[in-house]
Write an enzyme that holds these catalytic residues in place. Structure first.
Site, PDB file in Angstrom:
ATOM      1  N   HIS A  13      11.303  -3.944   6.871  1.00 18.69           N
ATOM      2  CA  HIS A  13      11.805  -3.275   8.065  1.00 18.69           C
ATOM      3  C   HIS A  13      13.329  -3.222   8.092  1.00 18.69           C
ATOM      4  CE1 HIS A  13       7.693  -4.475   9.178  1.00 18.69           C
ATOM      5  NE2 HIS A  13       7.701  -3.345   9.846  1.00 18.69           N
ATOM      6  N   GLY A  51       0.783  -1.234   0.000  1.00 17.08           N
ATOM      7  CA  GLY A  51       0.000   0.000   0.000  1.00 17.08           C
ATOM      8  C   GLY A  51       0.806   1.269   0.000  1.00 17.08           C
ATOM      9  N   SER A  52       1.665   1.455   0.985  1.00 16.30           N
ATOM     10  CA  SER A  52       2.378   2.720   1.096  1.00 16.30           C
ATOM     11  C   SER A  52       3.702   2.685   0.346  1.00 16.30           C
ATOM     12  CB  SER A  52       2.629   3.061   2.567  1.00 16.30           C
ATOM     13  OG  SER A  52       3.428   2.063   3.179  1.00 16.30           O
ATOM     14  N   GLU A  81      -3.461  -9.675  17.091  1.00 17.11           N
ATOM     15  CA  GLU A  81      -3.086  -8.893  18.278  1.00 17.11           C
ATOM     16  C   GLU A  81      -4.244  -8.758  19.258  1.00 17.11           C
ATOM     17  OE1 GLU A  81      -2.495  -4.164  18.878  1.00 17.11           O
ATOM     18  OE2 GLU A  81      -1.283  -5.094  17.323  1.00 17.11           O
ATOM     19  N   ARG A  96      10.688   3.114  15.449  1.00 13.64           N
ATOM     20  CA  ARG A  96       9.371   3.337  14.856  1.00 13.64           C
ATOM     21  C   ARG A  96       8.350   3.634  15.948  1.00 13.64           C
ATOM     22  NH1 ARG A  96       5.709   4.905  11.288  1.00 13.64           N
ATOM     23  NH2 ARG A  96       4.080   3.429  10.775  1.00 13.64           N
TER      24      ARG A  96
END
Length: 771
Positions: free
Chosen positions: A706, A444-445, A617, A527
């Site tokens: 990452h 997406g980004s 999560e 982050r």
């Protein structure tokens, strides 16, 4: 309620379990990133870290806490600290140099071998049911442990220079082993005897510093533990009791339930219980706690930003004090790592709203004030009690809230289901999109460059007009689309240049959310995220993403995915209300997103990705609660996408989670395509989808976004070949692990170009599939 006196403040001890690391202005983030760029020396980085720790200890002192907490700090991750401190360094990172080597430490976190070659960083996954990520310890079958604790011990000494009342913190041995993974699926509990020798050595070093209390964190006591792991607790703490230290065994995030007796009876000097998430333990703990033992009650919520409800807390304190006296301690429920640091910075919050919040600094003061507030209540001293106004948790039901309640009450099974099966939809979608085998896309980004961030800040501050800002964003979207077409990706995204954060961006366009300027919380490493706050009923007043998605689609003939954040991730990555259920909040979000999905479809966007990285999560820590949560969580996702046509392809994305636990629920989402993180684990996480025979399409990530390392074509092709052995090739998509927001354009272009080449290599290898 008259068994505590005005002097109670002097014999109920107070502390917090830990404190945020980044600094109120994210000083540690900037220092780390400058160090990694070579713009800061190691000494400068360490000095900045020492200054941050010093300021945080001073905040605890100024708040009046009886103990300051030291040893919880980390330059990247506290679990990684323990691995390095105990000699658990994978061979690919090992250095011949002795002592604490920061280059080795950061190689483990970010990738690159001791020889300078590219290699996978340590696997990263969620810390219990939070949005914090830890680095998974890697144990070999012949694992040995050795102590390398000088850095950690030096931090304890630094705290002692401020005050003698220092409580040191370590992750407990059982929890540390549980969080790791062992080669060939070995049981990490077998390593306990060796590890205990190192813990014993470290505890004696701590006692030599003059430390009285050591907090050992064992949150796995809130899980469903195998019997031999329970027995491991008895072995461990019977051995560690030989240390002259007083051990405070700390549990949090869940109730102890069947482990309550075990926790109470372990030979330690004190036990900490999470009085927020483990409140059901409270009626039973006094019956099982030995008469010599301290009980620390975590009654200030370390995971949410609402001010403590003092009226509800004081009777609980008084009930325990009447039995325990000075053996009662008061604390935060868990480490304050999970909340922002300082509410005082938030000058733009509406005063009436701000008055209901407490961040880490304020929570220290809340903990410290509780004993005096209890004494004041019993003495009728209203002045003391009004120093901490009680939060108002019950809101009157307005017209919007009533309408939403009615909508939710009227939902039926058909509200959560697509019109036809995946097999039917796939045939229709393939005819429409005509995608090749091993179709390529991204999550997406695309890189959030300095220019993008400056434009956003300028627009926010009013130094550039909306027209100028939108022109800049349009140009960034054009650039992202052109880059993707040049690279040869099959399914494109607009790059999300206009979005500051995948949750905050949507929250800012929904009614019911409140936002901070400095409410940053660490997610992993450097982050940070800035969770919005759900303060009232949530609904969508107008379309949120249609304009930019429609513009991006106009720039290309290739399919363009519309990008949304799913209801469960919006929920889990926000600070939520405490006056209505999580389920009701999730359904409110789902109804808002459902309207957005339909508007995207009407605008000609026929691929829509609804990301749910937080689905795992949100899973409760106790298995008995899983089914209820998964039912409403899956329903919330399905509610958001159920009304689209068969020809509209629904994607979702998940990352850094143990999928085995929820694979059936993931299948129940019925997304046409799911993309998942698998590269750090070398496709191990794909096994859940293989064993379950996952029915829909899947894109296992082929490189770790990452890490700054650009993977080779061969590396990605090998991962795809491994995936194709587990999942039918016609089900497979090719994509990175996650969004590319944090990366730079040169490495992004290079990595995606190689990824497309790897996909083409696999197409040739499996050309017979479509023959």
């Amino acid at each position: 309620m008259n068994n505590i006196n005005v002097n109670a403040r002097h014999n109920i001890s107070t502390h917090v379990l830990g404190y945020p690391r980044m600094g109120a202005q994210r000083q540690l983030k900037w220092a780390l990133e400058d160090y990694w760029k070579g713009q800061l020396t190691q000494d400068q980085l360490l000095n900045e870290a020492a200054n941050i720790r010093q300021s945080h200890w001073q905040i605890q002192l100024d708040a009046g806490l009886d103990f300051i907490t030291a040893g919880d700090f980390a330059l990247y991750d506290h679990v990684l600290n323990h691995s390095y401190m105990f000699g658990v360094v994978p061979e690919r990172f090992a250095s011949a140099e002795s002592g604490w080597q920061w280059d080795t430490y950061f190689r483990m976190a970010r990738g690159r071998s001791a020889q300078g070659d590219d290699c996978a960083a340590c696997e990263m996954t969620k810390w219990f049911d939070t949005n914090y990520h830890y680095l998974v310890p890697e144990f070999t079958e012949q694992q040995t442990f050795s102590l390398n604790a000088d850095v950690w011990l030096e931090e304890i000494k630094q705290a002692q220079a401020l005050t003698p009342n220092v409580k040191a913190v370590l992750l407990g041995p059982l929890t540390y082993l549980w969080l790791g993974k062992t080669q060939n699926n070995g049981d990490a509990i077998d390593l306990l005897p060796q590890l205990l020798n190192v813990y014993s050595e470290l505890l004696h070093k701590v006692s030599e510093l003059g430390i009285e209390w050591l907090q050992l964190d064992e949150p796995i006591l809130g899980l469903d533990l195998p019997q031999h792991w329970k027995q491991g607790f008895e072995l461990a703490y019977n051995q560690l009791k030989s240390s002259p230290l007083k051990i405070l065994l700390a549990t949090y995030f869940s109730e102890l339930d069947d482990n309550l007796t075990l926790a109470c009876q372990l030979p330690v000097a004190g036990l900490h219980i999470d009085g927020i998430n483990g409140k059901h333990d409270l009626p039973n703990v006094l019956d099982r706690l030995p008469p010599y033992k301290v009980l620390s009650l975590g009654l200030i919520n370390g995971r949410n930003i609402w001010k403590a409800d003092v009226d509800a807390i004081l009777p609980v304190i008084n009930d325990f004090y009447s039995t325990l006296g000075d053996r009662l301690w008061l604390a935060s429920s868990c480490s304050l790592l999970h909340v922002p640091e300082d509410l005082d910075q938030e000058v733009n919050l509406v005063p009436q709203v701000k008055a209901q919040f407490a961040f880490a600094k304020q929570k220290c003061a809340e903990v410290s004030a509780l004993p005096a507030q209890l004494a004041a209540q019993l003495q009728g001293d209203k002045h003391v009690l009004t120093q901490n106004p009680i939060k108002q948790t019950t809101k009157p039901l307005d017209a919007i809230g009533a309408e939403l309640k009615q909508q939710i009450a009227q939902l039926t099974s058909s509200s959560f289901a697509r019109a036809n099966t995946f097999a039917t939809r796939k045939t229709i979608q393939q005819q429409q999109f005509n995608l090749p085998l091993f179709a390529t896309t991204t999550i997406g980004s695309f890189p959030q460059t300095k220019e993008i961030r400056q434009a956003r800040l300028g627009f926010k501050q009013g130094s550039i007009s909306q027209q100028v800002y939108e022109t800049i964003m349009s140009e960034e979207i054009q650039h992202a689309v052109k880059e993707q077409e040049n690279i040869g990706l099959d399914v494109l995204v607009h790059g999300e240049a206009e979005r500051n954060d995948m949750v905050e961006y949507f929250g800012q366009q929904l009614e019911g959310y409140v936002f901070t300027d400095f409410g940053w919380v660490q997610s992993y490493g450097s982050r940070c995220v800035k969770p919005p706050i759900i303060a009232s009923d949530v609904y969508r007043p107008q379309a949120m993403t249609v304009r930019w998605s429609q513009y991006a689609q106009s720039l290309t003939q290739k399919p363009m995915k519309g990008m949304l954040t799913g209801p469960i991730t919006m929920l889990c990555w926000s600070f939520t209300r405490e006056d209505i259920s999580l389920k009701e909040q999730a359904f409110q979000l789902a109804l808002a997103l459902a309207d957005e999905v339909l508007d995207l479809e009407k605008a000609g966007i026929n691929m829509i990705q609804v990301d749910e990285p937080a689905l795992r999560e949100g899973l409760p820590l106790r298995q008995r609660d899983w089914q209820a949560y998964l039912r409403w969580a899956v329903d919330a996702f399905r509610l958001s996408v159920a009304r689209v046509q068969d020809s509209t392809q629904i994607h979702t994305h998940m990352c850094y989670a143990e999928f085995n636990d929820i694979i059936e629920a993931i299948a129940e989402l019925d997304a046409d395509v799911i993309t998942i993180e698998t590269s750090r684990s070398n496709m191990e996480l794909l096994q859940a989808f293989e064993d379950f025979k996952y029915p829909n399409d899947i894109g296992p990530g082929v490189y770790d976004i990452h890490s700054p390392i650009v993977p080779t074509q061969q590396w990605m092709a090998q991962l795809l070949q491994k995936a194709a052995q587990a999942i039918a090739p016609e089900q497979l998509w090719v994509n990175p692990d996650c969004g590319l927001k944090t990366r730079a354009w040169p490495e992004t272009h290079e990595a995606l170009t190689l990824m497309v080449k790897a996909a083409k290599q696999l197409r040739e290898q499996y050309a017979h599939v479509n023959a």
